[in-house]
Structure formats: C-alpha cells, structure tokens
Motif scaffolding. Structure first.
Motif, PDB file in Angstrom:
ATOM      1  N   LYS A   2      11.425   9.531 -21.260  1.00  0.00           N
ATOM      2  CA  LYS A   2      11.057   8.339 -22.022  1.00  0.00           C
ATOM      3  C   LYS A   2       9.704   8.547 -22.697  1.00  0.00           C
ATOM      4  O   LYS A   2       8.856   9.274 -22.187  1.00  0.00           O
ATOM      5  N   ILE A   5       4.818   3.547 -25.526  1.00  0.00           N
ATOM      6  CA  ILE A   5       4.780   2.575 -26.631  1.00  0.00           C
ATOM      7  C   ILE A   5       3.750   3.091 -27.634  1.00  0.00           C
ATOM      8  O   ILE A   5       2.580   3.274 -27.276  1.00  0.00           O
ATOM      9  N   THR A   6       4.190   3.352 -28.879  1.00  0.00           N
ATOM     10  CA  THR A   6       3.239   3.966 -29.823  1.00  0.00           C
ATOM     11  C   THR A   6       2.960   3.124 -31.062  1.00  0.00           C
ATOM     12  O   THR A   6       1.950   3.333 -31.721  1.00  0.00           O
ATOM     13  N   THR A   9       7.005  -0.840 -34.133  1.00  0.00           N
ATOM     14  CA  THR A   9       8.458  -0.776 -33.937  1.00  0.00           C
ATOM     15  C   THR A   9       8.796  -0.767 -32.454  1.00  0.00           C
ATOM     16  O   THR A   9       9.754  -1.433 -32.010  1.00  0.00           O
ATOM     17  N   ASP A  10       7.993  -0.038 -31.687  1.00  0.00           N
ATOM     18  CA  ASP A  10       8.211  -0.006 -30.230  1.00  0.00           C
ATOM     19  C   ASP A  10       7.965  -1.379 -29.613  1.00  0.00           C
ATOM     20  O   ASP A  10       8.694  -1.814 -28.723  1.00  0.00           O
ATOM     21  N   ASN A  13      10.885  -3.599 -30.323  1.00  0.00           N
ATOM     22  CA  ASN A  13      12.003  -3.211 -29.465  1.00  0.00           C
ATOM     23  C   ASN A  13      11.813  -3.774 -28.051  1.00  0.00           C
ATOM     24  O   ASN A  13      12.732  -4.360 -27.469  1.00  0.00           O
ATOM     25  N   LEU A  14      10.607  -3.628 -27.518  1.00  0.00           N
ATOM     26  CA  LEU A  14      10.299  -4.147 -26.177  1.00  0.00           C
ATOM     27  C   LEU A  14      10.502  -5.661 -26.115  1.00  0.00           C
ATOM     28  O   LEU A  14      11.176  -6.176 -25.213  1.00  0.00           O
ATOM     29  N   THR A  94      10.112  -3.029 -19.699  1.00  0.00           N
ATOM     30  CA  THR A  94       9.139  -1.995 -20.074  1.00  0.00           C
ATOM     31  C   THR A  94       9.532  -0.653 -19.449  1.00  0.00           C
ATOM     32  O   THR A  94       9.537   0.376 -20.138  1.00  0.00           O
ATOM     33  N   LEU A  97      12.582   1.127 -21.036  1.00  0.00           N
ATOM     34  CA  LEU A  97      12.450   1.676 -22.384  1.00  0.00           C
ATOM     35  C   LEU A  97      11.329   2.695 -22.537  1.00  0.00           C
ATOM     36  O   LEU A  97      11.416   3.584 -23.385  1.00  0.00           O
ATOM     37  N   PHE A  98      10.254   2.539 -21.770  1.00  0.00           N
ATOM     38  CA  PHE A  98       9.051   3.344 -22.027  1.00  0.00           C
ATOM     39  C   PHE A  98       8.440   3.901 -20.750  1.00  0.00           C
ATOM     40  O   PHE A  98       8.697   3.420 -19.643  1.00  0.00           O
TER      41      PHE A  98
END
Ligand code: HEM
Length: 124
Positions: A2, A5-6, A9-10, A13-14, A94, A97-98
């Motif tokens: 994974k 978060i950058t 867009t991230d 998505n979150l 969280t 996804l990341f």
C-alpha cells in the motif's frame, strides 16, 4: 504494497470510502441519512478541504467543526458509542487504503479531534 496518502486525490478517495461506510453503518447511518439529512454534494468537498488541511496544512478549511457538532448534539444528542464507531470506521478505511506517515497522521488527527469533541460535548 500500500502507498501513503500523497495528494488531494488520495484524500478524496479516503473520504468517499469512509462516508460510504458511514452511510451503511447501523449506528451512524441513520444520523446522516435521516436525522441530519446531509447534502453530500456540499458536504464532501468541505470534508476534502478539512482533511487536506489536517494532513497537508493547506489552510483551505475555514469552518468551525466544534460549533457545528455542538449544534448537532443539541438537536439529536450524540453518544460515546457513536464517536467510537466513527473512529473505528475512519481507522479501518485508512488502513484498508493506505500505509505510511501521513496515514498514521490522519488517524492521530481523527483520534485527537474526536476526543476533544467528545470531551467538550459529552463531558466524557
Ligand atoms: C459521533 C461522531 C460524529 C457524527 C455523528 C458526525 C456528524 C456530522 C454531521 C451530521 C455533519 C453535518 C454535515 C452537513 O453539514 O450536512 C458533520 C460535519 C462535519 N464533521 Fe462530523 N460527525 C462526527 C464526528 C466527527 C469527527 C471526529 C470529525 C473530525 C475528526 C468530524 C468532522 C466533521 C467536519 C469537518 C464537518 C464539516 C464541518 C463544516 O461544514 O465546516 N466529525 N458531522
């Protein structure tokens, strides 16, 4: 593996994934779907800006969540178990996804804000 978060867009998505879970949740769903019917087209972009600011310090959020939740509490009476569920779903989303420093920061921010909110509103 994974990714962390950058960017915006991230965050989107979150937040989209989180509120999809909230809407389906047996404890939180009725609040957002029925008790305080949320206009998602308005609410989601505000949440993106809130979290962009919380994680990347963009300065793009100027609202007052404490006052807003005090208002919600007055109207429907928030409870500790709702805050616990909110945090559980946020952390789960969280982690699904990341992974990384910003993902950890997001969970820390969520926890500290939720605790302050709960303390101020419920005295507990
Ligand atoms: C029991 C837990 C919670 C419930 C039931 C809840 C519910 C809500 C509702 C109904 C709204 C209004 C949406 C609208 O304006 O249509 C809202 C807005 C918001 N919530 Fe929560 N919330 C909770 C916890 C939290 C936590 C812990 C945070 C932050 C970490 C948070 C951040 C926000 C923000 C930033 C907004 C938008 C504020 C604005 O419009 O400027 N909420 N919440």
């Amino acid at each position: 593996m994974k990714m962390d978060i950058t960017d915006a867009t991230d965050i989107a998505n979150l937040i989209n994934t989180f509120y999809d879970k909230v809407k389906e949740d047996e404890i939180l769903g009725p609040i957002f779907n029925v008790q305080i019917p949320v206009n998602w087209q308005v609410h989601l972009p505000v949440m993106y800006r809130f979290w962009e600011n919380a994680i990347f310090y963009t300065g793009g959020y100027t609202g007052n969540p404490m006052a807003l939740h005090a208002h919600i509490h007055k109207k429907i009476g928030l409870e500790a178990k709702q805050f616990e569920r909110w945090l559980k779903l946020f952390n789960e989303t969280t982690d699904e996804l990341f992974e990384g420093e910003k993902a950890e920061l997001a969970k820390e921010r969520a926890l500290s804000i939720a605790r302050v909110m709960q303390q101020k509103l419920l005295n507990a």
